[in-house]
Design a protein around this motif. Structure first.
Motif, mmCIF file in Angstrom:
data_model
loop_
_atom_site.group_PDB
_atom_site.id
_atom_site.type_symbol
_atom_site.label_atom_id
_atom_site.label_comp_id
_atom_site.label_asym_id
_atom_site.label_seq_id
_atom_site.Cartn_x
_atom_site.Cartn_y
_atom_site.Cartn_z
ATOM 1 N N GLU A 292 0.832 -1.207 0.000
ATOM 2 C CA GLU A 292 0.000 0.000 0.000
ATOM 3 C C GLU A 292 0.873 1.266 0.000
ATOM 4 N N VAL A 293 1.967 1.218 0.744
ATOM 5 C CA VAL A 293 2.895 2.352 0.763
ATOM 6 C C VAL A 293 3.422 2.604 -0.644
ATOM 7 N N LYS A 294 3.869 1.528 -1.294
ATOM 8 C CA LYS A 294 4.415 1.652 -2.651
ATOM 9 C C LYS A 294 3.398 2.305 -3.589
ATOM 10 N N ASN A 295 2.163 1.866 -3.534
ATOM 11 C CA ASN A 295 1.111 2.408 -4.404
ATOM 12 C C ASN A 295 0.751 3.844 -4.036
ATOM 13 N N ASP A 296 0.730 4.146 -2.742
ATOM 14 C CA ASP A 296 0.355 5.489 -2.302
ATOM 15 C C ASP A 296 1.414 6.522 -2.699
ATOM 16 N N ILE A 297 2.690 6.113 -2.691
ATOM 17 C CA ILE A 297 3.758 7.025 -3.133
ATOM 18 C C ILE A 297 3.547 7.417 -4.598
ATOM 19 N N ILE A 298 3.102 6.467 -5.403
ATOM 20 C CA ILE A 298 2.837 6.756 -6.821
ATOM 21 C C ILE A 298 1.645 7.710 -6.954
ATOM 22 N N LYS A 299 0.593 7.481 -6.152
ATOM 23 C CA LYS A 299 -0.624 8.300 -6.230
ATOM 24 C C LYS A 299 -0.457 9.678 -5.596
ATOM 25 N N HIS A 300 0.297 9.758 -4.488
ATOM 26 C CA HIS A 300 0.405 11.003 -3.706
ATOM 27 C C HIS A 300 1.865 11.315 -3.354
#
Length: 173
Positions: A144-152
């Motif tokens: 989730e961290v990996k994906n959230d860095i991409i989104k935000h």
């Protein structure tokens, strides 16, 4: 008056070549030694911290469990444990993972130019955060961290984004 903390200046082989006050090193973008601690629980969640809002760079941004600079003569492990205690209120065993050099300019004219040692640890309890250093904290699944860095990306520190982008596969126990 308290003497300003000094950082360890290093060459590109992480060999110590001098000491410099921390703020001056960030003003001059001089390469210095640093560490980033990643604490993971048995659910494969990473403990994130939100930097205190009064920090002179990256205030209020989310980042890894803690990070700082080694003191003269201090090992990476001792430095990591010291800052975990100072910032997050606990200590746990750490292991060396990967090291890398990065350079990241900030909006306020300062620049981080660091030889960063990534240290990994395990912990299951909640931290007792130091409000002088940390505004908030949370557990977050690593995926989730990996994906959230991409989104935000704007809510995360520069070094944290670099570590996740380049060294994601090393952030395991």
């Amino acid at each position: 008056m308290k003497e300003e903390e000094k950082v360890i200046l290093v060459n590109e082989n992480d060999e110590q070549i001098g000491l410099m006050p921390k703020l001056e090193a960030h003003q001059k973008a001089v390469l210095h030694r640093a560490f980033s601690v990643f604490v993971i629980n048995n659910k494969n969640e990473l403990m994130l911290q939100q930097r205190a809002h009064h920090k002179y760079h990256s205030p209020g941004l989310w980042t890894n469990t803690c990070c700082s600079h080694q003191r003269d003569g201090e090992s990476n492990m001792d430095a990591g444990k010291r800052r975990l205690q100072e910032e997050m209120g606990f200590v746990t065993a750490l292991k060396d993972s990967v090291s890398f050099i990065y350079k990241a300019p900030f909006d306020n004219g300062l620049t981080e130019h660091e030889y960063d040692h990534v240290l990994i640890g395990s912990y299951e309890k909640d931290p007792v955060i130091n409000p002088d250093e940390v505004a908030d904290w949370k557990w977050m699944p690593i995926e989730e961290v990996k994906n959230d860095i991409i989104k935000h990306p704007e809510i995360y520190t520069e070094w944290f984004k670099i570590i996740f982008d380049k060294f994601y596969s090393h952030i395991t126990l």
